[in-house]
Write a protein that holds these residues in place. Structure first.
Motif, PDB file in Angstrom:
ATOM      1  N   UNK A  63      -0.168   1.972   0.633  1.00  0.00           N
ATOM      2  CA  UNK A  63      -0.290   3.394   0.325  1.00  0.00           C
ATOM      3  C   UNK A  63      -0.152   3.530  -1.191  1.00  0.00           C
ATOM      4  N   UNK A  64      -1.271   3.877  -1.841  1.00  0.00           N
ATOM      5  CA  UNK A  64      -1.349   3.859  -3.304  1.00  0.00           C
ATOM      6  C   UNK A  64      -2.045   5.112  -3.836  1.00  0.00           C
TER       7      UNK A  64
ATOM      8  N   UNK B  18       2.356   5.730  -9.400  1.00  0.00           N
ATOM      9  CA  UNK B  18       3.741   5.630  -8.955  1.00  0.00           C
ATOM     10  C   UNK B  18       4.282   4.211  -9.097  1.00  0.00           C
ATOM     11  N   UNK B  19       5.586   4.119  -9.285  1.00  0.00           N
ATOM     12  CA  UNK B  19       6.262   2.831  -9.442  1.00  0.00           C
ATOM     13  C   UNK B  19       6.198   2.032  -8.149  1.00  0.00           C
ATOM     14  N   UNK B  20       6.415   0.731  -8.286  1.00  0.00           N
ATOM     15  CA  UNK B  20       6.338  -0.171  -7.131  1.00  0.00           C
ATOM     16  C   UNK B  20       7.292   0.258  -6.015  1.00  0.00           C
TER      17      UNK B  20
ATOM     18  N   UNK C 217       8.283   3.291  -5.236  1.00  0.00           N
ATOM     19  CA  UNK C 217       7.747   4.462  -4.546  1.00  0.00           C
ATOM     20  C   UNK C 217       6.601   4.058  -3.619  1.00  0.00           C
ATOM     21  N   UNK C 218       5.771   3.132  -4.082  1.00  0.00           N
ATOM     22  CA  UNK C 218       4.689   2.618  -3.246  1.00  0.00           C
ATOM     23  C   UNK C 218       5.258   1.935  -2.012  1.00  0.00           C
ATOM     24  N   UNK C 219       6.285   1.115  -2.209  1.00  0.00           N
ATOM     25  CA  UNK C 219       6.908   0.393  -1.097  1.00  0.00           C
ATOM     26  C   UNK C 219       7.473   1.372  -0.076  1.00  0.00           C
ATOM     27  N   UNK C 220       8.188   2.374  -0.549  1.00  0.00           N
ATOM     28  CA  UNK C 220       8.810   3.339   0.362  1.00  0.00           C
ATOM     29  C   UNK C 220       7.756   4.114   1.145  1.00  0.00           C
ATOM     30  N   UNK C 221       6.712   4.576   0.463  1.00  0.00           N
ATOM     31  CA  UNK C 221       5.669   5.344   1.135  1.00  0.00           C
ATOM     32  C   UNK C 221       4.925   4.486   2.152  1.00  0.00           C
ATOM     33  N   UNK C 222       4.629   3.263   1.775  1.00  0.00           N
ATOM     34  CA  UNK C 222       3.879   2.372   2.666  1.00  0.00           C
ATOM     35  C   UNK C 222       4.663   2.073   3.934  1.00  0.00           C
ATOM     36  N   UNK C 223       5.902   1.684   3.782  1.00  0.00           N
ATOM     37  CA  UNK C 223       6.703   1.335   4.955  1.00  0.00           C
ATOM     38  C   UNK C 223       6.957   2.564   5.824  1.00  0.00           C
ATOM     39  N   UNK C 224       7.225   3.702   5.203  1.00  0.00           N
ATOM     40  CA  UNK C 224       7.460   4.929   5.979  1.00  0.00           C
ATOM     41  C   UNK C 224       6.222   5.293   6.793  1.00  0.00           C
ATOM     42  N   UNK C 225       5.060   5.153   6.198  1.00  0.00           N
ATOM     43  CA  UNK C 225       3.809   5.436   6.895  1.00  0.00           C
ATOM     44  C   UNK C 225       3.612   4.489   8.074  1.00  0.00           C
ATOM     45  N   UNK C 226       3.835   3.207   7.838  1.00  0.00           N
ATOM     46  CA  UNK C 226       3.563   2.217   8.873  1.00  0.00           C
ATOM     47  C   UNK C 226       4.562   2.297  10.028  1.00  0.00           C
ATOM     48  N   UNK C 227       5.798   2.651   9.728  1.00  0.00           N
ATOM     49  CA  UNK C 227       6.779   2.806  10.799  1.00  0.00           C
ATOM     50  C   UNK C 227       6.371   3.899  11.779  1.00  0.00           C
ATOM     51  N   UNK C 228       5.583   4.853  11.328  1.00  0.00           N
ATOM     52  CA  UNK C 228       5.133   5.941  12.197  1.00  0.00           C
ATOM     53  C   UNK C 228       4.053   5.491  13.179  1.00  0.00           C
ATOM     54  N   UNK C 229       3.234   4.483  12.807  1.00  0.00           N
ATOM     55  CA  UNK C 229       2.007   4.253  13.577  1.00  0.00           C
ATOM     56  C   UNK C 229       1.734   2.808  13.976  1.00  0.00           C
ATOM     57  N   UNK C 230       2.395   1.818  13.376  1.00  0.00           N
ATOM     58  CA  UNK C 230       2.112   0.420  13.696  1.00  0.00           C
ATOM     59  C   UNK C 230       3.100  -0.067  14.753  1.00  0.00           C
TER      60      UNK C 230
ATOM     61  N   UNK D 266       4.307  -5.870  -3.245  1.00  0.00           N
ATOM     62  CA  UNK D 266       4.718  -6.582  -2.029  1.00  0.00           C
ATOM     63  C   UNK D 266       6.185  -6.979  -2.131  1.00  0.00           C
ATOM     64  N   UNK D 267       6.599  -7.404  -3.293  1.00  0.00           N
ATOM     65  CA  UNK D 267       7.993  -7.777  -3.508  1.00  0.00           C
ATOM     66  C   UNK D 267       8.920  -6.584  -3.266  1.00  0.00           C
TER      67      UNK D 267
END
Length: 342
Positions: free
Chosen positions: A223-224, A233-235, A237-250, A273-274
């Motif tokens: 999510x970028x 956005x900083x890494x 913020x990207x990490x938080x948004x990506x994981x939050x999104x995926x926890x909803x649907x994957x 990724x780190x």
């Protein structure tokens, strides 16, 4: 291959903090990259480049699988070894891109539909006989004015699900790649909303088609913000948004999320990724891994430049990028690694 064997392949591809090397560029894409570097755009140049990649010493210590292009599967190394066997000898699981590319979608200007389902069952059987163990299909989704349309999302999701079902029938592990493109001015929040919608639709279709989630891997975008967005956005913020999104649907049953690099620089792909693994590795049900193409290969391609005398130093550049991403999977990547390699 039984469902148990497919599950074992999925687990092997995410094991030991390794990731997947995407070396499945189509010939037109490969030729464009070669042209920018003054490399001849020939079948032999493709072969020599891919031999340089797969014969990199110790690559299997960081890379679990390699996605090949059909041309590569038909070629051999300079010593006459089929590329599939060369990959296996390196301790890497061979896979193959099976879609026929994204084409203009009828009635939907600016949007694409991935083709290649016709005859896929027979092609998958041939690939399995050649020793391939997994496959990949990519769909592309554009964010823009009024885009993506629901029709585009639904059509691509259904194609991904039909492909995945055919793979499991043929005994090949499917890698499902719905990519929300980075191109554009969209914000992180807009990418979040579209990615959530796309993944929700994809997994609904996978369920409808009877695809076993334990026997597949997901290869999504992070999510970028768009490349032209004024706010990058900083890494974290990207990490938080990506994981939050995926926890909803994957679904938790999916063994791994193998992120694509999608036009990110090699360093940003590793850093983001780190950040995900630093913040969330112990809190998510799936491995947070990588399936990078350019973000792994570009430094090596630039160093090689089509010259046999550059092979060894180009292989070192590839191995360093692989090691950086192995470290990112462990949450141990540091910017200093770009200079020191350790």
């Amino acid at each position: 291959m039984t469902n148990q064997a497919l599950v074992a392949t999925a687990q092997a591809l995410v094991a030991d903090d390794k990731g997947i090397l995407a070396m499945d560029e189509s010939n037109p894409t490969c030729n464009k990259r070669f042209a920018r570097l003054g490399i001849p755009q020939t079948s032999e140049a493709h072969r020599a480049y891919r031999e340089m990649i797969v014969t990199t010493p110790s690559l299997g210590a960081c890379i679990s699988g390699a996605i090949l292009y059909d041309e590569t599967i038909r070629q051999t190394t300079s010593e006459g070894i089929p590329f599939v066997q060369a990959v296996i000898a390196a301790g890497i699981i061979p896979g193959v891109k099976v879609d026929a590319g994204a084409k203009d979608m009828a009635g939907h200007p600016g949007e694409k539909i991935t083709e290649g389902l016709d005859g896929l069952r027979d092609r998958l059987k041939d690939y399995a006989r050649l020793g391939l163990r997994f496959a990949k299909w990519r769909a592309v989704i554009v964010i823009g004015d009024g885009l993506p349309s629901r029709a585009c999302i639904e059509a691509n999701a259904q194609a991904l699900a039909r492909y995945a079902a055919l793979c499991q029938e043929a005994g090949l592990l499917p890698i499902v790649e719905p990519e929300v493109l980075m191109d554009g001015e969209h914000s992180l929040a807009q990418c979040f909303a579209v990615t959530e919608q796309v993944l929700h639709t994809v997994f609904k279709q996978l369920y409808t088609q009877g695809v076993l989630p334990e026997a597949m891997l997901l290869k999504p975008n992070m999510v970028l913000p768009g490349l032209s967005c004024s706010r990058q956005d900083a890494a974290e913020a990207v990490a938080q948004a990506t994981v939050r999104c995926f926890l909803r649907v994957v679904p938790a049953a999916v063994p791994g999320v193998m992120f694509l690099s999608g036009g990110q620089s090699a360093e940003l792909a590793s850093s983001r990724l780190n950040a995900m693994n630093v913040g969330f590795k112990s809190r998510v049900p799936w491995a947070l891994s990588f399936s990078y193409g350019r973000a792994l290969q570009q430094p090596a391609m630039e160093t090689w430049a089509g010259q046999g005398t550059n092979v060894k130093v180009a292989q070192q550049a590839l191995l360093q990028r692989a090691r950086c991403n192995l470290a990112a999977r462990r949450g141990e990547y540091r910017a200093a690694m770009e200079v020191t390699g350790s």
